[in-house]
Design an enzyme around this catalytic site. Sequence first.
Site, PDB file in Angstrom:
ATOM      1  N   GLY A  14       0.867  -1.153   0.104  1.00  0.00           N
ATOM      2  CA  GLY A  14      -0.106   0.034   0.074  1.00  0.00           C
ATOM      3  C   GLY A  14       0.667   1.311   0.049  1.00  0.00           C
ATOM      4  O   GLY A  14       0.692   2.147   0.708  1.00  0.00           O
ATOM      5  N   ALA A  16       1.567   3.703  -2.155  1.00  0.00           N
ATOM      6  CA  ALA A  16       0.956   4.996  -2.626  1.00  0.00           C
ATOM      7  C   ALA A  16       0.017   5.549  -1.919  1.00  0.00           C
ATOM      8  O   ALA A  16      -0.189   6.830  -2.207  1.00  0.00           O
ATOM      9  CB  ALA A  16       0.266   4.586  -3.879  1.00  0.00           C
ATOM     10  N   GLY A  17      -0.666   4.921  -0.845  1.00  0.00           N
ATOM     11  CA  GLY A  17      -1.347   5.658   0.100  1.00  0.00           C
ATOM     12  C   GLY A  17      -0.789   6.774   1.411  1.00  0.00           C
ATOM     13  O   GLY A  17       0.717   6.816   1.166  1.00  0.00           O
ATOM     14  N   GLY A 104      -0.416  -2.160  11.029  1.00  0.00           N
ATOM     15  CA  GLY A 104      -1.132  -1.124  11.589  1.00  0.00           C
ATOM     16  C   GLY A 104      -2.373  -0.846  11.153  1.00  0.00           C
ATOM     17  O   GLY A 104      -3.166   0.197  11.343  1.00  0.00           O
ATOM     18  N   MET A 131      -0.018   2.849  16.644  1.00  0.00           N
ATOM     19  CA  MET A 131       1.594   2.448  17.034  1.00  0.00           C
ATOM     20  C   MET A 131       2.174   3.639  17.405  1.00  0.00           C
ATOM     21  O   MET A 131       3.535   3.564  17.540  1.00  0.00           O
ATOM     22  CB  MET A 131       2.220   1.966  15.694  1.00  0.00           C
ATOM     23  CG  MET A 131       1.633   0.461  15.136  1.00  0.00           C
ATOM     24  SD  MET A 131       2.648   0.033  14.055  1.00  0.00           S
ATOM     25  CE  MET A 131       2.102  -1.772  13.893  1.00  0.00           C
ATOM     26  N   HIS A 161     -11.801  11.420  13.745  1.00  0.00           N
ATOM     27  CA  HIS A 161     -10.927  11.203  12.745  1.00  0.00           C
ATOM     28  C   HIS A 161     -11.419  12.035  11.413  1.00  0.00           C
ATOM     29  O   HIS A 161     -12.485  12.433  11.206  1.00  0.00           O
ATOM     30  CB  HIS A 161     -10.596   9.762  12.255  1.00  0.00           C
ATOM     31  CG  HIS A 161     -10.046   9.162  13.243  1.00  0.00           C
ATOM     32  ND1 HIS A 161     -10.483   8.578  14.323  1.00  0.00           N
ATOM     33  CD2 HIS A 161      -8.491   8.757  13.214  1.00  0.00           C
ATOM     34  CE1 HIS A 161      -9.589   7.935  15.195  1.00  0.00           C
ATOM     35  NE2 HIS A 161      -8.217   7.907  14.477  1.00  0.00           N
ATOM     36  N   HIS A 162     -10.636  12.140  10.370  1.00  0.00           N
ATOM     37  CA  HIS A 162     -10.727  12.857   9.154  1.00  0.00           C
ATOM     38  C   HIS A 162     -11.849  12.279   8.453  1.00  0.00           C
ATOM     39  O   HIS A 162     -12.327  11.133   8.662  1.00  0.00           O
ATOM     40  CB  HIS A 162      -9.745  12.714   8.246  1.00  0.00           C
ATOM     41  CG  HIS A 162      -8.876  11.435   8.112  1.00  0.00           C
ATOM     42  ND1 HIS A 162      -9.492  10.636   7.035  1.00  0.00           N
ATOM     43  CD2 HIS A 162      -8.061  10.630   8.684  1.00  0.00           C
ATOM     44  CE1 HIS A 162      -8.908   9.314   7.282  1.00  0.00           C
ATOM     45  NE2 HIS A 162      -8.061   9.308   8.203  1.00  0.00           N
ATOM     46  N   LYS A 165     -11.928   8.399   6.463  1.00  0.00           N
ATOM     47  CA  LYS A 165     -11.775   7.392   7.504  1.00  0.00           C
ATOM     48  C   LYS A 165     -13.055   6.403   7.203  1.00  0.00           C
ATOM     49  O   LYS A 165     -14.038   6.652   7.275  1.00  0.00           O
ATOM     50  CB  LYS A 165     -11.520   7.404   8.925  1.00  0.00           C
ATOM     51  CG  LYS A 165     -11.055   6.031   9.846  1.00  0.00           C
ATOM     52  CD  LYS A 165     -10.702   6.527  11.033  1.00  0.00           C
ATOM     53  CE  LYS A 165     -10.367   5.259  11.607  1.00  0.00           C
ATOM     54  NZ  LYS A 165      -9.342   4.370  11.111  1.00  0.00           N
ATOM     55  N   GLY A 171     -10.131   1.656  15.331  1.00  0.00           N
ATOM     56  CA  GLY A 171      -9.421   0.533  15.678  1.00  0.00           C
ATOM     57  C   GLY A 171      -8.837   1.115  17.049  1.00  0.00           C
ATOM     58  O   GLY A 171      -8.614   0.215  18.163  1.00  0.00           O
TER      59      GLY A 171
END
Length: 272
Positions: A14, A16-17, A104, A131, A161-162, A165, A171
């Site tokens: 992942g 490019a995220g 994560g 983390m 959160h943004h 999400k 989580g």
Amino acid sequence: MSDMTIGMKVGIVGCAGRMGRMLIRIVGETDGARVAGGTERPGSEHAGADLGTLAGLPPLGMRTGEDADALFAAVDAVLDFTTPKASLAHAKLAAKHRKIHVVGTTGMGNDDVAALKRAAAETAIVFAPNMSLGLNLLLALVERAAHSLDAGWDIEIVEMHHRMKVDAPSGTALALGRAAAKGRGVPLDEVAVKTRDGVTGARETGTIGFATLRGGDVVGEHRVILAADGERIELGHVATDRAIFARGAVRAAVWAKGKPAGLYAMKDVLGL
């Protein structure tokens, strides 16, 4: 690192995220680690892109691949902030190649964690929905507070959160709920209240409530409220930079080098 021929070889799925790009930058800044590859899902528009360019760095001479199996075969550790389905597939690859896997990913259910544990019979897997050092200290504080206070203290967990999400509660909020439930000696699934709407009646004693907020570009805010008659305790954590999660993941990968197979948490990495 100045000498790219040494250090733990770290791959990023992942890549490019938002977190993937951050991980590329943080690995590159970490002594004892170096970026050794990255993948995106098959058919991604970012396939073939230089990893350094993706992360806003000078080119690294490594292209974004689509073969996660080949990535696990080529590196020492893989960092994974993708989706539950993808992370479970990656865990099988980690077990197959006996490579360190740092997960994560959020939104993992009990069955997902059980699948990670099965894969961890073959290799070291570090899993944590959050983390950051500060948040993991908060988990320990919440467990202790819940253990010290009786059921007359109501526990509520609020997170924001943004807008992008996709899972709720986060989580991390669920991890805080598990910490509180563990402190009380009860399974979270038996006491969690994740939605309230309409005429709900009085709050049931001993339950742990969750409230979810979404908006803007909030990296992550979590607050645990312990409320009794006449007083209230609030414990919280505010993240303002995703780099804290990336640094924790890289630290976990370096820590896991040479560790026996098993499913580890950030409290193991941090010695909490």
